[in-house]
Design a protein around this motif. Structure first.
Motif, PDB file in Angstrom:
ATOM      1  N   ALA A  93       0.868  -1.197  -0.144  1.00 18.47           N
ATOM      2  CA  ALA A  93       0.050   0.332   0.190  1.00 18.47           C
ATOM      3  C   ALA A  93       1.098   1.123   0.109  1.00 18.47           C
ATOM      4  O   ALA A  93       0.366   2.167  -0.389  1.00 18.47           O
ATOM      5  CB  ALA A  93      -0.847  -0.594   1.237  1.00 18.47           C
ATOM      6  N   TYR A  94       1.510   1.107   0.719  1.00 15.91           N
ATOM      7  CA  TYR A  94       2.871   1.984   0.276  1.00 15.91           C
ATOM      8  C   TYR A  94       3.073   2.084  -0.880  1.00 15.91           C
ATOM      9  O   TYR A  94       3.646   3.690  -0.501  1.00 15.91           O
ATOM     10  CB  TYR A  94       4.051   1.957   1.477  1.00 15.91           C
ATOM     11  CG  TYR A  94       5.030   3.299   1.718  1.00 15.91           C
ATOM     12  CD1 TYR A  94       5.194   3.976   2.199  1.00 15.91           C
ATOM     13  CD2 TYR A  94       6.605   2.474   1.707  1.00 15.91           C
ATOM     14  CE1 TYR A  94       6.271   5.338   2.480  1.00 15.91           C
ATOM     15  CE2 TYR A  94       7.398   3.397   1.502  1.00 15.91           C
ATOM     16  CZ  TYR A  94       7.290   5.163   1.908  1.00 15.91           C
ATOM     17  OH  TYR A  94       8.373   6.120   1.690  1.00 15.91           O
ATOM     18  N   GLY A  95       4.153   1.774  -1.531  1.00 17.64           N
ATOM     19  CA  GLY A  95       4.133   1.921  -2.728  1.00 17.64           C
ATOM     20  C   GLY A  95       3.282   1.719  -3.379  1.00 17.64           C
ATOM     21  O   GLY A  95       3.488   2.845  -4.800  1.00 17.64           O
ATOM     22  N   PHE A  96       2.197   2.363  -3.569  1.00 20.59           N
ATOM     23  CA  PHE A  96       0.901   2.194  -4.705  1.00 20.59           C
ATOM     24  C   PHE A  96       0.333   3.345  -4.112  1.00 20.59           C
ATOM     25  O   PHE A  96       0.033   4.227  -5.010  1.00 20.59           O
ATOM     26  CB  PHE A  96       0.427   0.953  -4.591  1.00 20.59           C
ATOM     27  CG  PHE A  96       0.207  -0.210  -5.780  1.00 20.59           C
ATOM     28  CD1 PHE A  96       0.118   0.465  -7.002  1.00 20.59           C
ATOM     29  CD2 PHE A  96      -0.537  -1.294  -4.616  1.00 20.59           C
ATOM     30  CE1 PHE A  96       0.040  -0.838  -7.553  1.00 20.59           C
ATOM     31  CE2 PHE A  96      -0.334  -2.521  -5.842  1.00 20.59           C
ATOM     32  CZ  PHE A  96       0.043  -2.085  -7.119  1.00 20.59           C
ATOM     33  N   SER A  97       0.768   3.869  -3.757  1.00 14.73           N
ATOM     34  CA  SER A  97       0.261   5.808  -2.198  1.00 14.73           C
ATOM     35  C   SER A  97       1.115   6.169  -2.988  1.00 14.73           C
ATOM     36  O   SER A  97       1.124   7.709  -2.837  1.00 14.73           O
ATOM     37  CB  SER A  97      -0.505   5.220  -1.560  1.00 14.73           C
ATOM     38  OG  SER A  97       0.354   4.774  -0.358  1.00 14.73           O
ATOM     39  N   ARG A  98       2.888   6.080  -2.630  1.00 18.51           N
ATOM     40  CA  ARG A  98       3.484   7.061  -2.189  1.00 18.51           C
ATOM     41  C   ARG A  98       4.318   7.187  -3.324  1.00 18.51           C
ATOM     42  O   ARG A  98       5.383   7.963  -4.122  1.00 18.51           O
ATOM     43  CB  ARG A  98       4.501   7.216  -0.988  1.00 18.51           C
ATOM     44  CG  ARG A  98       2.907   6.733   0.224  1.00 18.51           C
ATOM     45  CD  ARG A  98       2.294   8.127   0.509  1.00 18.51           C
ATOM     46  NE  ARG A  98       2.590   9.113   0.215  1.00 18.51           N
ATOM     47  CZ  ARG A  98       1.871  10.359   0.946  1.00 18.51           C
ATOM     48  NH1 ARG A  98       1.010  10.208   1.412  1.00 18.51           N
ATOM     49  NH2 ARG A  98       2.260  11.927   1.796  1.00 18.51           N
ATOM     50  N   ASP A 105      -0.798   2.405 -11.662  1.00 21.52           N
ATOM     51  CA  ASP A 105      -2.834   2.506 -11.645  1.00 21.52           C
ATOM     52  C   ASP A 105      -3.280   1.032 -12.224  1.00 21.52           C
ATOM     53  O   ASP A 105      -4.021   0.963 -11.883  1.00 21.52           O
ATOM     54  CB  ASP A 105      -2.984   3.685 -12.610  1.00 21.52           C
ATOM     55  CG  ASP A 105      -2.840   5.419 -12.026  1.00 21.52           C
ATOM     56  OD1 ASP A 105      -2.440   5.055 -10.730  1.00 21.52           O
ATOM     57  OD2 ASP A 105      -2.799   6.501 -12.497  1.00 21.52           O
ATOM     58  N   ILE A 106      -2.013   1.037 -13.637  1.00 19.60           N
ATOM     59  CA  ILE A 106      -2.800  -0.472 -14.506  1.00 19.60           C
ATOM     60  C   ILE A 106      -3.058  -1.722 -13.324  1.00 19.60           C
ATOM     61  O   ILE A 106      -3.273  -2.620 -13.219  1.00 19.60           O
ATOM     62  CB  ILE A 106      -2.080  -0.751 -15.482  1.00 19.60           C
ATOM     63  CG1 ILE A 106      -2.989   0.806 -16.414  1.00 19.60           C
ATOM     64  CG2 ILE A 106      -2.853  -1.526 -15.823  1.00 19.60           C
ATOM     65  CD1 ILE A 106      -1.428   0.108 -17.858  1.00 19.60           C
ATOM     66  N   LEU A 107      -1.615  -1.628 -12.828  1.00 24.28           N
ATOM     67  CA  LEU A 107      -1.439  -2.669 -11.776  1.00 24.28           C
ATOM     68  C   LEU A 107      -2.432  -2.388 -10.619  1.00 24.28           C
ATOM     69  O   LEU A 107      -2.658  -4.050 -10.227  1.00 24.28           O
ATOM     70  CB  LEU A 107       0.093  -2.608 -11.306  1.00 24.28           C
ATOM     71  CG  LEU A 107       1.405  -3.017 -12.218  1.00 24.28           C
ATOM     72  CD1 LEU A 107       2.379  -2.902 -11.482  1.00 24.28           C
ATOM     73  CD2 LEU A 107       0.858  -4.570 -12.935  1.00 24.28           C
ATOM     74  N   PHE A 108      -2.685  -1.746 -10.022  1.00 23.75           N
ATOM     75  CA  PHE A 108      -3.506  -1.615  -8.968  1.00 23.75           C
ATOM     76  C   PHE A 108      -4.988  -2.073  -9.322  1.00 23.75           C
ATOM     77  O   PHE A 108      -5.752  -2.703  -8.584  1.00 23.75           O
ATOM     78  CB  PHE A 108      -3.144  -0.106  -8.474  1.00 23.75           C
ATOM     79  CG  PHE A 108      -4.018   0.120  -6.754  1.00 23.75           C
ATOM     80  CD1 PHE A 108      -4.094  -0.637  -6.417  1.00 23.75           C
ATOM     81  CD2 PHE A 108      -5.116   1.575  -7.195  1.00 23.75           C
ATOM     82  CE1 PHE A 108      -4.221   0.023  -4.787  1.00 23.75           C
ATOM     83  CE2 PHE A 108      -6.461   0.492  -6.022  1.00 23.75           C
ATOM     84  CZ  PHE A 108      -6.384   0.478  -5.237  1.00 23.75           C
ATOM     85  N   MET A 109      -5.296  -1.496 -10.258  1.00 22.20           N
ATOM     86  CA  MET A 109      -6.667  -2.002 -10.850  1.00 22.20           C
ATOM     87  C   MET A 109      -6.834  -3.379 -11.643  1.00 22.20           C
ATOM     88  O   MET A 109      -7.584  -4.515 -10.884  1.00 22.20           O
ATOM     89  CB  MET A 109      -7.256  -1.082 -12.027  1.00 22.20           C
ATOM     90  CG  MET A 109      -7.266  -0.043 -12.211  1.00 22.20           C
ATOM     91  SD  MET A 109      -7.673   0.761 -14.008  1.00 22.20           S
ATOM     92  CE  MET A 109      -9.240  -0.051 -14.209  1.00 22.20           C
ATOM     93  N   ILE A 110      -5.641  -3.975 -11.243  1.00 22.60           N
ATOM     94  CA  ILE A 110      -5.845  -5.964 -11.775  1.00 22.60           C
ATOM     95  C   ILE A 110      -5.946  -6.400 -10.010  1.00 22.60           C
ATOM     96  O   ILE A 110      -6.412  -7.242 -10.649  1.00 22.60           O
ATOM     97  CB  ILE A 110      -4.132  -5.973 -12.333  1.00 22.60           C
ATOM     98  CG1 ILE A 110      -4.311  -5.807 -13.435  1.00 22.60           C
ATOM     99  CG2 ILE A 110      -4.210  -7.766 -12.347  1.00 22.60           C
ATOM    100  CD1 ILE A 110      -2.725  -5.869 -14.242  1.00 22.60           C
ATOM    101  N   GLY A 149      -0.054 -10.655   0.621  1.00 24.78           N
ATOM    102  CA  GLY A 149      -0.742  -9.271   0.627  1.00 24.78           C
ATOM    103  C   GLY A 149      -1.759 -10.147   0.376  1.00 24.78           C
ATOM    104  O   GLY A 149      -2.110 -10.744  -0.657  1.00 24.78           O
ATOM    105  N   SER A 150      -2.818  -8.903   0.572  1.00 25.28           N
ATOM    106  CA  SER A 150      -4.103  -8.745   0.693  1.00 25.28           C
ATOM    107  C   SER A 150      -5.014  -7.988  -0.592  1.00 25.28           C
ATOM    108  O   SER A 150      -4.405  -6.820  -0.086  1.00 25.28           O
ATOM    109  CB  SER A 150      -5.746  -9.159   1.653  1.00 25.28           C
ATOM    110  OG  SER A 150      -6.530  -9.627   1.089  1.00 25.28           O
ATOM    111  N   ALA A 151      -5.775  -7.755  -1.607  1.00 24.08           N
ATOM    112  CA  ALA A 151      -5.704  -6.969  -2.342  1.00 24.08           C
ATOM    113  C   ALA A 151      -7.370  -6.387  -1.156  1.00 24.08           C
ATOM    114  O   ALA A 151      -7.396  -4.673  -1.601  1.00 24.08           O
ATOM    115  CB  ALA A 151      -6.945  -7.489  -3.725  1.00 24.08           C
ATOM    116  N   PHE A 152      -7.912  -6.676  -0.697  1.00 17.23           N
ATOM    117  CA  PHE A 152      -8.698  -5.934   0.034  1.00 17.23           C
ATOM    118  C   PHE A 152      -8.499  -5.386   0.429  1.00 17.23           C
ATOM    119  O   PHE A 152      -8.390  -3.674   1.348  1.00 17.23           O
ATOM    120  CB  PHE A 152     -10.219  -7.053   0.798  1.00 17.23           C
ATOM    121  CG  PHE A 152     -11.156  -6.273   1.695  1.00 17.23           C
ATOM    122  CD1 PHE A 152     -11.671  -5.127   1.014  1.00 17.23           C
ATOM    123  CD2 PHE A 152     -11.329  -6.446   2.889  1.00 17.23           C
ATOM    124  CE1 PHE A 152     -12.083  -4.140   2.084  1.00 17.23           C
ATOM    125  CE2 PHE A 152     -11.941  -5.299   3.640  1.00 17.23           C
ATOM    126  CZ  PHE A 152     -12.418  -4.077   2.939  1.00 17.23           C
TER     127      PHE A 152
END
Length: 276
Positions: A93-98, A105-110, A149-152
């Protein structure tokens, strides 16, 4: 803010109390049935309160199967999966947010799309994979996936991290902190309520999991509490007194954890659910 009249408050409180009683009734029946004799358990009309409280039902039920070992197995799975989820989900989550990188964004959508895949669909591929690794009939299939990790949970943490001002991170970098130091010394303490929320959610999920242990475990010495509970179901009958007694005992640890962490759970839900 909407204000209620005295009459409206009485109606609302009455509905809430009625809903609470309706929700708690199955637990009341479970607890009282755990103390009943077999005759009272199947009596008709049903007896709501046992005439004699049979405390020995708990001792006999617990000692009839190796529940001490089942409890240890469940505790091992819960502890290590919770540690894995907290560490991996907070880092991801730290990597995706900062961090800003190509395809983020594509990886996060996947990642979010994986939440739409039922676990039943991945059940057979997972079994084949763990069988190749030689992990069947061990606790590894129940523990290792949590360390990825868990997506949720990642989504919840990311939503919270997005609310933290960028200036806080920039100030830390000016002071000479690197990315991991910022994560460990700044963001991790701020995520404490959300991490406690995730830890409690994970504990409840893993503690009550039945299908996972049923698929991956064969030896009784590796069973968790949920599989041990299923041992009271025979071919022709079910020992309901033992089932009620063990179920009552199994419910105690999650309740203790919930009451201890209740304040942090509410704060974590507020941080992750109302912002971002």
């Amino acid at each position: 803010m909407l204000s209620l009249t005295k009459k409206q408050k009485i109606i609302v409180y009455t509905l809430l109390i009625g809903s609470t009683i309706l929700f708690l009734f199955p637990y009341f029946w479970m607890i009282t049935s755990a103390f009943k004799s077999e005759a009272e358990l199947y009596a008709y009309p049903p007896k709501w309160i046992p005439s004699k409280w049979h405390i020995n039902n708990f001792i006999e039920s617990w000692t009839s199967q190796p529940f001490n070992q089942f409890f240890i197995n469940s505790a091992i799975v819960v502890i290590f999966t919770t540690i894995g989820q907290v560490i991996s989900c907070s880092l991801i989550a730290y990597g995706f947010s900062r961090f800003h990188f190509k395809g983020r964004d594509i990886l996060f959508m996947i990642l979010l799309a994986t939440m739409m895949i039922p676990w039943d669909v991945t059940m057979i591929p997972l079994y084949m994979e763990f069988n190749v690794l030689g992990w069947i009939n061990t606790l590894k299939p129940l523990i290792v996936p949590a360390w990825f990790g868990s997506a949720f949970y990642i989504f919840l943490l990311r939503q919270f991290l997005l609310t933290i001002p960028v200036e806080l991170e920039e100030a830390a970098r000016i002071d000479g902190a690197n990315s991991f130091q910022i994560y460990y010394k700044i963001f991790l303490p701020l995520m404490k309520p959300s991490l406690i929320l995730i830890a409690v959610f994970n504990m409840l999920t893993v503690w009550n999991d039945y299908l996972g242990p049923l698929i991956f475990l064969n030896d009784q010495s590796k069973y968790t509490l949920t599989l041990g509970l299923a041992q009271f179901k025979g071919v022709y009958d079910v020992d309901m007194s033992a089932v009620m007694a063990i179920t009552t005992l199994i419910c105690i640890p999650p309740l203790i954890v919930f009451f201890i962490a209740q304040k942090h759970i509410i704060e974590g839900i507020g941080n992750t659910g109302l912002k971002g």
